[in-house]
Design an enzyme around this catalytic site. Sequence first.
Site, PDB file in Angstrom:
ATOM      1  N   ASP A   1       8.189 102.972  76.394  1.00  5.50           N
ATOM      2  CA  ASP A   1       9.743 102.891  76.041  1.00  5.50           C
ATOM      3  C   ASP A   1       9.537 103.652  74.333  1.00  5.50           C
ATOM      4  OD1 ASP A   1       8.352 100.920  74.714  1.00  5.50           O
ATOM      5  OD2 ASP A   1      10.194  99.287  75.545  1.00  5.50           O
TER       6      ASP A   1
ATOM      7  N   HIS B   1      15.517  90.625  78.949  1.00  9.02           N
ATOM      8  CA  HIS B   1      14.765  89.208  78.280  1.00  9.02           C
ATOM      9  C   HIS B   1      14.230  88.668  76.742  1.00  9.02           C
ATOM     10  CE1 HIS B   1      10.533  90.185  78.369  1.00  9.02           C
ATOM     11  NE2 HIS B   1      10.782  90.607  80.384  1.00  9.02           N
TER      12      HIS B   1
HETATM   13  N1  UDP Z   1       3.927  96.852  84.733  1.00  4.68           N
HETATM   14  C1  UDP Z   1       3.099  97.398  85.410  1.00  4.68           C
HETATM   15  N2  UDP Z   1       1.842  97.232  84.935  1.00  4.68           N
HETATM   16  C2  UDP Z   1       1.423  95.716  85.401  1.00  4.68           C
HETATM   17  C3  UDP Z   1       2.260  94.520  84.437  1.00  4.68           C
HETATM   18  C4  UDP Z   1       4.033  95.908  84.056  1.00  4.68           C
HETATM   19  O1  UDP Z   1       3.559  98.652  85.814  1.00  4.68           O
HETATM   20  O2  UDP Z   1      -0.043  95.718  85.555  1.00  4.68           O
HETATM   21  C5  UDP Z   1       5.454  96.853  84.690  1.00  4.68           C
HETATM   22  C6  UDP Z   1       6.538  96.112  85.926  1.00  4.68           C
HETATM   23  O3  UDP Z   1       6.764  95.812  86.857  1.00  4.68           O
HETATM   24  C7  UDP Z   1       7.817  96.008  84.716  1.00  4.68           C
HETATM   25  C8  UDP Z   1       7.410  96.170  83.461  1.00  4.68           C
HETATM   26  O4  UDP Z   1       5.939  96.730  83.377  1.00  4.68           O
HETATM   27  O5  UDP Z   1       7.944  96.880  85.187  1.00  4.68           O
HETATM   28  C9  UDP Z   1       6.730  95.768  82.272  1.00  4.68           C
HETATM   29  O6  UDP Z   1       6.124  93.747  82.854  1.00  4.68           O
HETATM   30  P1  UDP Z   1       6.514  92.968  82.224  1.00  4.68           P
HETATM   31  O7  UDP Z   1       7.951  92.148  82.844  1.00  4.68           O
HETATM   32  O8  UDP Z   1       5.732  92.345  82.941  1.00  4.68           O
HETATM   33  O9  UDP Z   1       6.004  92.673  80.582  1.00  4.68           O
HETATM   34  P2  UDP Z   1       7.104  92.487  79.343  1.00  4.68           P
HETATM   35  O10 UDP Z   1       7.273  93.453  79.287  1.00  4.68           O
HETATM   36  O11 UDP Z   1       8.976  92.796  79.769  1.00  4.68           O
HETATM   37  O12 UDP Z   1       6.864  91.609  79.307  1.00  4.68           O
HETATM   38 MN    MN Z   2       9.538  92.257  81.291  1.00  4.69          MN
END
Ligand code: UDP
Ligand code: MN
Length: 433
Positions: A348, A372
């Site tokens: 991003d 979140h």
């Molecule tokens: N994701 C991924 N591979 C991974 C873990 C996460 O592609 O091994 C993707 C997951 O499906 C989601 C995004 O990355 O769409 C963000 O993951 P997550 O919500 O677990 O972590 P955040 O970045 O929100 O803390």
């Molecule tokens: Mn997430």
Amino acid sequence: MMSLTVLSLPQRYKRLLQAMSLAVAVVYMTLLLYQSAYGYPGMQLQPQISSNLLDGTEAATTTTTTTKTTTQQQQHVSDQSLPPLPPLHVVAGVAGAASPSPSPSPITPSLIIRKDIHSFNFSDIEVSERSTATLLTELARRSRNGELLHDLSQRAVTATPQPPTTELDDIFISVKTTKNYHDTRLALIIKTWFQLARDQTWFFTDTDDHYYQEKTKGHLINTKCSQGHFRKALCCKMSAELDIFLESGKKWFCHFDDDNYVNVPRLVKLLDEYSPTVDWYLGKPSISSPLEIHLDNKNATTNKKITFWFATGGAGFCLSRALTLKMLPIAGGGKFISIGDKIRFPDDVTMGFIIEHLLKVPLTVVDNFHSHLEPMELIRSETFQDQVSFSYAHMKNQWNVIKVSGFDLQTDPKRFYSLHCRLFPYFSFCPPL
Ligand code: UDP
Ligand code: MN
């Protein structure tokens, strides 16, 4: 009665023949009248017109903007021995907007009607019925010819004088997921909001999964990117999302994470407020000031400091087709990954770097996207209808979820079933009102 009975046999045959010829003449006249008034959209057209329309080499004599664009587009493509590009959204749009008003000649209006019908169906079939595998193969071939694709699509897009209203089918919704989240996050999406945008939503994952392939009716794309929550894997998926969107010909690219709930009608309403032919980067940052990064500068002792905003991927964001076409030469065909490698930031942030820093297109903040990283409980339930996305997280033994009445916390810890029933109470699993 009498006269009939007294007629001789040859005379009777003569009368019969006369009656039959009269009937044939009446039917023929009716058909002629019908054809000159409406044409025969469902049937074979006049030979020279139909073949030209279908192979896209229509002569520029039936002059509309669409005709010219399509002709140049198809000829240019065939020069490169590539299959014809889908005529993009512009075909339906321009046909509606730029068709000349019916001329007094009885032939011209029916030609226009026929042409529009063909252009419209052609584009629809091209876009929606191609399999993922075909899309990927085509992408691989065309990415070698990114400039051509850019040039053609750009011309097609700028040919739209007045953007038509945005519909769900104008949007390409991509959801990033991973093998380990199929049974949890993906399954929840499939049961809820995916049902409202089944044809428009595609899941980008890192494995083959026949079960969910079937549940999503073939909308699960194995990017072959590595599994894991690290920069390279995430940028690899985002790159695939962008490239497949570019191939789709849709007007809007909207990315979401698999822990997002997308309020589909609200998303359509949002995009309807913007034109896909203008550069739009719509989303919401999760930091209060622009990100400051230092770029390695090989030719100088000091590093270059730059600042830019980026939309948090976990809240979802949307890009207009016009903007993605500007991105194509620098970030299309897998180049997105190299840019991520260069700046060493997640997908991003890389997106923000490309759009804000390299292309100088500012982020337009849309508060209705939610990740979140915000406290979900602060979103008031009276405003649910107006929010584009929601999310959830489980951290330090605590759920960060929206406050909504409905199913109990055991049944629905992430609150998405309850939210879905609040927004769409007629769904089968929702309690009777
Ligand atoms: N994701 C991924 N591979 C991974 C873990 C996460 O592609 O091994 C993707 C997951 O499906 C989601 C995004 O990355 O769409 C963000 O993951 P997550 O919500 O677990 O972590 P955040 O970045 O929100 O803390
Ligand atoms: Mn997430």
